[in-house]
Structures are given as structure tokens and as C-alpha cells.
Design a protein around this motif. Structure first.
Motif, short mmCIF file in Angstrom:
data_model
loop_
_atom_site.label_atom_id
_atom_site.label_comp_id
_atom_site.label_asym_id
_atom_site.label_seq_id
_atom_site.Cartn_x
_atom_site.Cartn_y
_atom_site.Cartn_z
N ASN A 476 0.84 -1.19 0.00
CA ASN A 476 0.00 0.00 0.00
C ASN A 476 0.88 1.24 0.00
O ASN A 476 2.11 1.15 0.08
CB ASN A 476 -0.96 0.00 1.20
N GLN A 477 0.26 2.39 -0.08
CA GLN A 477 1.01 3.63 -0.20
C GLN A 477 1.83 3.93 1.06
O GLN A 477 2.94 4.46 0.99
CB GLN A 477 0.05 4.80 -0.49
N THR A 478 1.25 3.59 2.21
CA THR A 478 1.97 3.82 3.47
C THR A 478 3.29 3.05 3.48
O THR A 478 4.35 3.58 3.84
CB THR A 478 1.11 3.41 4.68
N GLU A 479 3.23 1.79 3.07
CA GLU A 479 4.44 0.96 3.02
C GLU A 479 5.41 1.48 1.97
O GLU A 479 6.62 1.47 2.17
CB GLU A 479 4.08 -0.50 2.76
N LYS A 480 4.87 1.91 0.84
CA LYS A 480 5.74 2.45 -0.23
C LYS A 480 6.49 3.68 0.25
O LYS A 480 7.68 3.84 -0.02
CB LYS A 480 4.90 2.78 -1.47
N ASP A 481 5.80 4.57 0.96
CA ASP A 481 6.44 5.78 1.47
C ASP A 481 7.53 5.43 2.49
O ASP A 481 8.61 6.04 2.49
CB ASP A 481 5.40 6.70 2.12
N ARG A 482 7.24 4.46 3.33
CA ARG A 482 8.24 4.08 4.35
C ARG A 482 9.43 3.42 3.68
O ARG A 482 10.58 3.66 4.07
CB ARG A 482 7.62 3.14 5.38
N SER A 485 11.61 6.07 2.21
CA SER A 485 12.32 6.80 3.25
C SER A 485 13.49 5.98 3.80
O SER A 485 14.59 6.51 4.01
CB SER A 485 11.35 7.16 4.39
#
Length: 494
Positions: A476-482, A485
Motif C-alpha cells: 500500500n502507499q503507506t508501506e511504499k512511502d516508508r 524513506s
């Protein structure tokens, strides 16, 4: 999940018995009894009850309970000083100390003793001496860390110098006591130094590892591919680390200000729970080691193989009675970076894992685990071999139980009396643990495996997530952003 620490002769073969019976009910010598059990008393009365006389010796259960709990109200060196002073006063031992090196003095006193009537000082000491020596021996054997202070050794030597001139055997017993104490302290100190060295080495590797997680080359299966062997080596580590924990650490971990002394707490100047804290850190390390070993392989098949390996290790830990390693392994496999590897888990035969999870399920205040622990404890009591005697409890839960016992009951009653009923229950729990930790590990030690368990580099939490995302892409997007980072901060990639 990894845990945090919240703020020999004492036991019969059947375990610690908390009941201190008396023939009378109500108050006796300042001690309050109910249903035949000591429930409360003033600190002075409890100290007096500890002191042997020519015709009295305290019960072993009382000695352990009071020495364990007294440090909440009085420091050990102050307690021993008061015990020695009362002994000197009651037995009239304050005559000039005899010089053992002077044969003339010794012979003169020997002949004087022959001429004195039966109630003389020497006769009293011959009745009293063995009892005070026994008390001091039990204290040094069960709470050796108390005697790291020179003041404790000074009080001990002073007492023996007052009774030894009456019997040469006392000198021999005193020397044996001191030799045994010095040997035990040396062994404990050596073990503590080893743990400090290990911790330092691990910290160095963690710092280096943060910069580039994929730098790990070795993995657990290249060091030990047999789950039974690894479970046995984990048991070695557990029992070795447990052997350094003194019973007093369970009390000192939750020391508060004594309401009768608002200026300070006991042990305010010295940290007295280092072994207990080191053991909690070991649990956390094992959690992260398991997670690291699972997340590290690049191929899905290899990761599944490592998971199944650790499931077998955990099952063998359960069979051995090593519940602490068992829970650390399960906690490591349940960490988010591991549990999110759905493609990997789809290749794992999970039936055995679910059974183990059920055994350690926290539901009902860990009802299933506590049932298994009672079974292992019963097996230990009737065991004929060290293999059957092994009971290594889930340590953080034991600490939690003791913490809530301490918080749930006051140390003192409204009238200022020590709440001894509370400390009997505390001594029961700690006494059981002390019995378990004294078991000698029956398995042959493998230095290579032990060294790997202690020193293998492990991922930080961020490193685990990065390795997990590198193995199975973010969902998901949250995992992709992390992931983005972490790649930037850890690997310097965009």
C-alpha cells in the motif's frame, strides 16, 4: 514482542513453603499471627525474630522471606550490623576479643573455661556459635551480592572473632564460609564481565549495521542446521544468564521510598538490578535475531525454510521447558516486518506454529502458558535427571506478576507494621524461580553456536522493515512511502 523492564539452602526439595506456624494465635513477641501464619510485625520485632539464641533458630522460610524483603526498609549492611549488635548484647560477647595467634592467651582461657561452672560464657557460645554460623552461611549462600560491600565482610569477621576463641572448629568453619563466598562472588563477577563484553561487541556491530543492513554474510543455518541442538544451546544461554540473577533483584527492581523515611530509598546510590536487566535485553536480542534471520535471505524458499527451522526450535524449547526462548522466538516471528511476508508464509507448514502460539496465547492472563508451566514445575519436582528438572519461565511475565503483587499490596500497614503476609507471597514466587535457576544444564555446550547467538549482527527495527520490503514489495502507499524513506536514510538510495 520484545520486552521492557518495569520500574540453595533456603528451599526444601518440594519447593518453598510460605507458612510459618506457631502454636499461638494473635500477638507473640511483637509478631502478629493469623491462622498460624505470621502476617505482620514491626521491623524491630522481625529483626529480633531473625536472631538465633542458645535454644532458638528461625525457620528457613522465615530467613529467606525476611532477608529478601528487609532491603525495602533497611540496607543489608545496617541489618547485619543490628543482628550482630543484638547477638553481642544478648550473649554478652562484648568481652575483649581473644587473640588466636597468642597460644598463651588461648591456653589460659582454655584452663579458665575448665574451671568455670556450666552456664559460663564459653558454654553459652558453644550452644550459640553453631547457630549464628548457620545463619551467616545461609545469608552468604542465598544473597552473596550483599557481601560485595566491605562493611558486610567486616561485620561477619567481627562476629566470628567473638565466638571462635572458644572453639578452634569455628575458625575452620569461618574460613570455609569466606572461601566459598569469595569463590561464588568471583564466579558471578566473571559472568557479569562476560555479559558486559558481549553487550559491547553487539552494540558495535549494531552501529555499523545501521549503515548497510545487507552486509550480513553468515546465517543461523550455516552455523547450526539442527533445531534440537539450537534449542539446547539456547537453554545453555538461558541457564547461564539466570545463574547471575540474585533473588534480591526482584525486590530492588521496584524499590520505592519507605514512607517512614522520606529522604531516600534503599540502594539509592547503587544500581542493583543489572543482571535482571541484562536478561530482559537477551530476550529482546533473541526476538530481533529471529526476525533478522527470517528477513535476511533474498529468496522466498530460503525464508520459508528459516521460519520452519525456528518453529522446530521453538517446539523443542517447549519440550525442554525453556519457555523464555520459546516466547522470544514466537515474538520474533510475529514482528510486523516478518508477519507481513505473506508470500513467504504461504510456503510454510504453519500447523505446528499455530499450536505453539496457542500455548503462549496471552488470553486469560496467559492461562495456557501458566498451565504448561505448572506441568513443567511438577515434572521438575519429581525428576530424576537435570534434563527433567529444567524450568525456564517466560521471564517478563514473571517480572510483571511480581510488579503487580508489589503494586497491589502496601509494604506497610496503617499502624506502621511491615506487611509480612505480602512478602510471604513474594518469597514464594521468587523462591520457586531460585530453585529453577540452580539446575545445571545437561546439554553439551557448543561454543561456536553460543558465540553466534551472542554476537551475530542483527537488524534494527528500520533495518528489518527495509529488508522485509526488499524481499516482498510494499502493498500500500503507506508501506511504499516508508520503503522509500528507509532506502534513502539507510542505503543512501532514492
Amino acid at each position: 514482542m520484545p520486552q521492557t523492564l518495569s520500574s540453595t539452602s533456603m528451599f526444601t526439595p518440594c519447593g518453598f513453603s510460605p507458612h510459618l506456624h506457631t502454636s499461638k494465635e494473635g500477638e507473640q513477641g511483637g509478631l502478629i499471627f493469623q491462622d498460624g501464619n505470621l502476617t505482620s510485625a514491626s521491623l524491630d520485632a522481625l529483626i529480633q525474630h531473625l536472631i538465633p539464641t542458645t535454644d532458638y533458630y528461625p525457620e528457613k522460610a522465615y530467613i529467606f522471606t525476611f532477608l529478601l524483603s528487609s532491603r525495602l526498609f533497611i540496607e543489608p549492611h545496617e541489618l547485619l550490623s543490628r543482628v550482630c549488635h543484638k547477638c553481642i548484647e544478648q550473649q554478652r560477647l562484648d568481652d575483649p576479643v581473644l587473640d588466636k595467634s597468642s597460644q598463651v592467651t588461648f591456653l589460659l582461657n582454655f584452663f579458665k573455661a575448665l574451671m568455670k561452672p556450666a552456664g559460663c560464657k564459653e558454654a553459652r557460645i558453644r550452644k550459640f556459635g553453631p547457630k549464628i554460623l548457620q545463619l551467616l552461611t545461609e545469608w552468604t549462600e542465598t544473597f552473596p551480592y550483599d557481601f560485595q560491600e566491605e562493611r558486610m565482610i567486616g561485620h561477619l569477621k567481627d562476629m566470628i572473632h567473638r565466638i571462635a576463641p572458644c572453639d578452634e572448629a569455628y575458625w575452620k568453619k569461618m574460613n570455609q564460609l569466606l572461601q566459598a563466598l569469595n569463590q561464588k562472588l568471583a564466579t558471578l563477577s566473571h559472568g557479569q564481565e562476560g555479559i558486559v563484553k558481549i553487550s559491547t561487541a553487539v552494540s558495535d556491530k549494531l552501529v555499523a549495521f545501521k549503515t548497510k543492513p545487507p552486509s550480513i554474510q553468515r546465517e543461523i543455518l550455516s552455523v547450526c542446521s539442527d533445531p534440537y541442538t539450537l534449542a539446547q544451546q539456547l537453554t545453555h544461554v538461558e541457564l547461564e544468564r539466570l545463574s547471575h540473577i540474585g533473588p534480591e533483584e526482584f525486590v530492588q527492581a521496584f524499590v520505592h521510598k519507605d514512607p517512614l523515611d522520606g529522604t531516600k530509598t534503599c540502594f539509592s546510590e547503587q544500581k542493583k538490578t543489572s543482571n535482571l536487566e541484562a536478561y530482559v535485553k537477551w530476550f529482546n536480542r533473541l526476538c530481533y535475531l529471529v526476525a533478522t534471520e527470517i528477513c535476511m535471505p533474498a529468496k522466498k524458499k530460503q525464508r520459508a525454510q528459516v521460519i520452519e527451522f525456528f518453529i522446530d526450535v521453538a517446539r523443542e524449547c517447549f519440550n525442554i521447558g525453556n519457555f523464555n526462548s520459546l516466547m522470544a522466538i514466537i515474538s520474533g516471528m510475529n514482528m510486523s516486518p516478518v508477519s507481513r511476508l505473506k508470500k513467504t508464509w504461504s510456503k510454510v507448514k504453519t500447523a505446528k506454529f499455530f499450536i505453539l502460539e496457542h500455548q503462549m496465547d496471552p488470553t486469560g492472563n496467559f492461562y495456557n502458558y501458566r498451565t504448561a508451566l505448572r506441568g513443567a514445575a511438577h515434572r521438575s519436582l519429581t525428576a530424576h535427571s537435570n534434563r527433567e528438572k529444567i524450568v525456564i519461565p517466560f521471564f517478563s511475565l514473571l517480572i510483571k506478576d511480581i510488579y503487580f503483587l508489589n503494586e497491589g499490596c502496601a509494604n506497610r500497614l496503617p499502624n506502621g507494621h511491615v506487611n509480612f503476609e505480602k512478602f510471604l507471597e513474594l518469597a514464594k514466587q521468587v523462591g520457586e524461580f531460585i530453585t529453577w535457576k540452580q539446575v545445571e544444564c545437561p546439554f553439551e555446550q557448543d561454543p561456536n553456536i553460543i558465540h553466534y547467538l551472542h554476537t551475530a549482527p542483527i537488524f534494527t527495527e528500520d533495518g528489518l522493515y527495509l529488508a522485509s520490503y526488499e524481499s516482498e514489495s510494499p502493498e500500500n502507499q503507506t508501506e511504499k512511502d516508508r520503503w522509500k524513506s528507509l532506502r534513502s536514510t539507510i542505503l543512501g538510495k532514492t
